[in-house]
Design a protein around this motif. Sequence first.
Motif, PDB file in Angstrom:
ATOM      1  N   GLY A  14       0.786  -1.224   0.000  1.00  0.00           N
ATOM      2  CA  GLY A  14       0.000   0.000   0.000  1.00  0.00           C
ATOM      3  C   GLY A  14       0.821   1.279   0.000  1.00  0.00           C
ATOM      4  O   GLY A  14       1.903   1.336   0.573  1.00  0.00           O
ATOM      5  N   PRO A 145      -3.768  -3.204  -2.522  1.00  0.00           N
ATOM      6  CA  PRO A 145      -2.457  -3.384  -1.883  1.00  0.00           C
ATOM      7  C   PRO A 145      -2.114  -4.840  -1.599  1.00  0.00           C
ATOM      8  O   PRO A 145      -2.979  -5.626  -1.237  1.00  0.00           O
ATOM      9  N   LYS A 147      -1.400  -8.131  -0.240  1.00  0.00           N
ATOM     10  CA  LYS A 147      -1.992  -9.449  -0.084  1.00  0.00           C
ATOM     11  C   LYS A 147      -3.262  -9.613  -0.914  1.00  0.00           C
ATOM     12  O   LYS A 147      -3.537 -10.681  -1.447  1.00  0.00           O
ATOM     13  N   ASN A 148      -4.018  -8.510  -1.026  1.00  0.00           N
ATOM     14  CA  ASN A 148      -5.279  -8.619  -1.769  1.00  0.00           C
ATOM     15  C   ASN A 148      -5.035  -8.893  -3.243  1.00  0.00           C
ATOM     16  O   ASN A 148      -5.867  -9.491  -3.914  1.00  0.00           O
ATOM     17  N   GLN A 253       8.775   3.523   1.976  1.00  0.00           N
ATOM     18  CA  GLN A 253       8.219   2.328   2.605  1.00  0.00           C
ATOM     19  C   GLN A 253       9.328   1.450   3.151  1.00  0.00           C
ATOM     20  O   GLN A 253      10.365   1.300   2.534  1.00  0.00           O
ATOM     21  N   ILE A 254       9.095   0.849   4.302  1.00  0.00           N
ATOM     22  CA  ILE A 254      10.114  -0.077   4.780  1.00  0.00           C
ATOM     23  C   ILE A 254       9.575  -1.511   4.760  1.00  0.00           C
ATOM     24  O   ILE A 254       9.990  -2.360   5.517  1.00  0.00           O
ATOM     25  N   LYS A 255       8.610  -1.778   3.862  1.00  0.00           N
ATOM     26  CA  LYS A 255       8.022  -3.118   3.839  1.00  0.00           C
ATOM     27  C   LYS A 255       8.763  -4.009   2.865  1.00  0.00           C
ATOM     28  O   LYS A 255       8.186  -4.529   1.919  1.00  0.00           O
ATOM     29  N   GLU A 257      10.261  -6.897   3.369  1.00  0.00           N
ATOM     30  CA  GLU A 257       9.937  -8.324   3.495  1.00  0.00           C
ATOM     31  C   GLU A 257       8.683  -8.651   2.707  1.00  0.00           C
ATOM     32  O   GLU A 257       8.603  -9.654   2.012  1.00  0.00           O
ATOM     33  N   GLU A 258       7.685  -7.780   2.841  1.00  0.00           N
ATOM     34  CA  GLU A 258       6.436  -7.999   2.103  1.00  0.00           C
ATOM     35  C   GLU A 258       6.700  -7.998   0.611  1.00  0.00           C
ATOM     36  O   GLU A 258       6.120  -8.782  -0.137  1.00  0.00           O
ATOM     37  N   GLU A 261       8.155 -11.270  -0.404  1.00  0.00           N
ATOM     38  CA  GLU A 261       7.140 -12.325  -0.359  1.00  0.00           C
ATOM     39  C   GLU A 261       6.153 -12.198  -1.492  1.00  0.00           C
ATOM     40  O   GLU A 261       5.721 -13.195  -2.067  1.00  0.00           O
TER      41      GLU A 261
END
Lengths: 343, 255
Positions: A14, A145, A147-148, A253-255, A257-258, A261
């Motif tokens: 997101g 965003p 996972k969806n 963004q610091i995501k 890992e996401e 994945e």
Amino acid sequence: MNSTTQINIFAGTGGVGKTTLATSKAIFEAQQNKKVLLITIDPSLRLKQLINLENNEGYINKILIKDIINSYGGDHEFSALCFNPLNTFKKITKNHDFDKILQDNRILKILTQPFGAMNEIMAYIELSYHYFSNEYDLIILDTPPGKNFVDFIHVFEKLNTFFNFYFFEIFKYLPSIKKNKNTSIFKKIVNSGIDKALHYLEKVTGPVFIEEFINTISILYEKKDIFLKASTLKDYLNNEKISTIFLTTSIDQIKLEELKELLKEISSYISSKKVLTINKSLSEQLESWAPTNNEEQYIKDHFLFKENKIKNIAHELNLETVYFSENLSVHPYDHLISLINEW
Amino acid sequence: MSRLIAVSGKGGVGKTLYSIALTKSLREQGKEAYYINFENQNIPNCFKNNEHIVLSTAGSTSEYITKKLGSKTISNWITDTKFFKAVYGLLPGLSHMIMLGHILDILEKSPHKIIILDSPASGHFISVLSIPNQFKKILKLGAIANDIDRMMALMTNPGFFNIKLLTIPTSLAVQETKETVEQIEKLQFPKPEIILNNSLENIFKSLENPPPFLIQKIENENKLLGTHNFKKIIPYIVSLEPKEIIEKISGQLNE
């Protein structure tokens, strides 16, 4: 007419700029005289705000670029669609029995609401509908965003399971149900252990639910050719020459890992071309900043570190990578202009 | 004090870090607060197995059904039948509702617990909030229908259910927040509190000669701030470590 329609998908966690980037690509390609369709399947519908769409969900709008950005784009235009599952369903049932079906079956009515359970399946149907119409040179998809989006990818499998597994299970019992509509369905199903299970389930869900559910399944089953045709879209999505997924992230963004994945999930389902897209880069502004004291140096180092962290991931992932800089205006259409110029 | 606090907002605004920080802050104030990630999404590794903070909801479906049917055997049997799996697979909203029912059960059983629910982004959050009513229309009778009434009674009670919408100082985020507030009020849930995250005000004030890009960002922030009433403003935390960010935010919340 002869060349195949291309697909661009903007996916990512997101807040990274998927909608703005997708729109800027649509405008960029439209300016190259391509016929472009931009679809958003994100239920938050940010696209509406970005391109000033009227409350017109589910219908294609022709957008003149100069209507979004003053005096820009000459006479070029592109088509935009805010996906709405109810309208997709209407298309499938070809309108004539639509209202009656929804009136009689509450489950279906609820399943096809925006955000309803069939959201991702209907989004997939909508995409395939436009793809196989051969009307466009390029279809761009703006997604929800993280996972969806993965739910959307899983539709491939869902469609398969839907028709080979779920339906098979349920349709074993349908002939006996259809014969005697007035008798309780539970009295008809005696040869399998399912009658006992249904009896207990009835306690939890109420009796009407099971009947309506089976009715829903039979309605959907009648349209199975459309679902099965849609599932052939998979071959086009898996073709590197046709489909590109712009896996998007941004410096703020610091995501990370996401991101990794998401890439893993996407790669295990789709073998399209993948481009890592890094948005909101501030490297130019940072380079020209000369801190005058320790505090300022500390802040600068922090922002620089962020830029480099993502750049290192880019190396690690070994993907084609593109960078976009952050535009500092408060107005989204300025963001659009600067992104268009960077494609 | 609310028992169930849902945190939502546009994608990427910092819901997870804020939710964990809020949980920590409440614990530091002596409350029995727990964090639950509604969609089982990634949380920072340092908190993943921390039982004091994170409540696991694994197995909530079979627990719920067991409770409704009064028998674990029957529950296992049902959840194992292909027909049930078919129903479950075709109605993903069902799993969300069962999760909600399970959470409310936990709160009813333990009158001191407070749960912070790290919820999906705005669009999908509205979808989750809409589910109980939608299912009520289909399941007019039966155990689930009764549960839905109980669920709705709790969730429309502002003393029990609190919704916090997190936003950041960008045009798209602020507009999305406005729309989400409208949608929540239409569904008759309690009016959400709006919390501004990543405010650059503090950093800006601390610098003698801020660079042009920061000046521009703070101007934008002020333009967007003028139009809203924020329950709380959380400064941008200058750190890349989730653990540190959470500590600092929870410190802010303790003030």
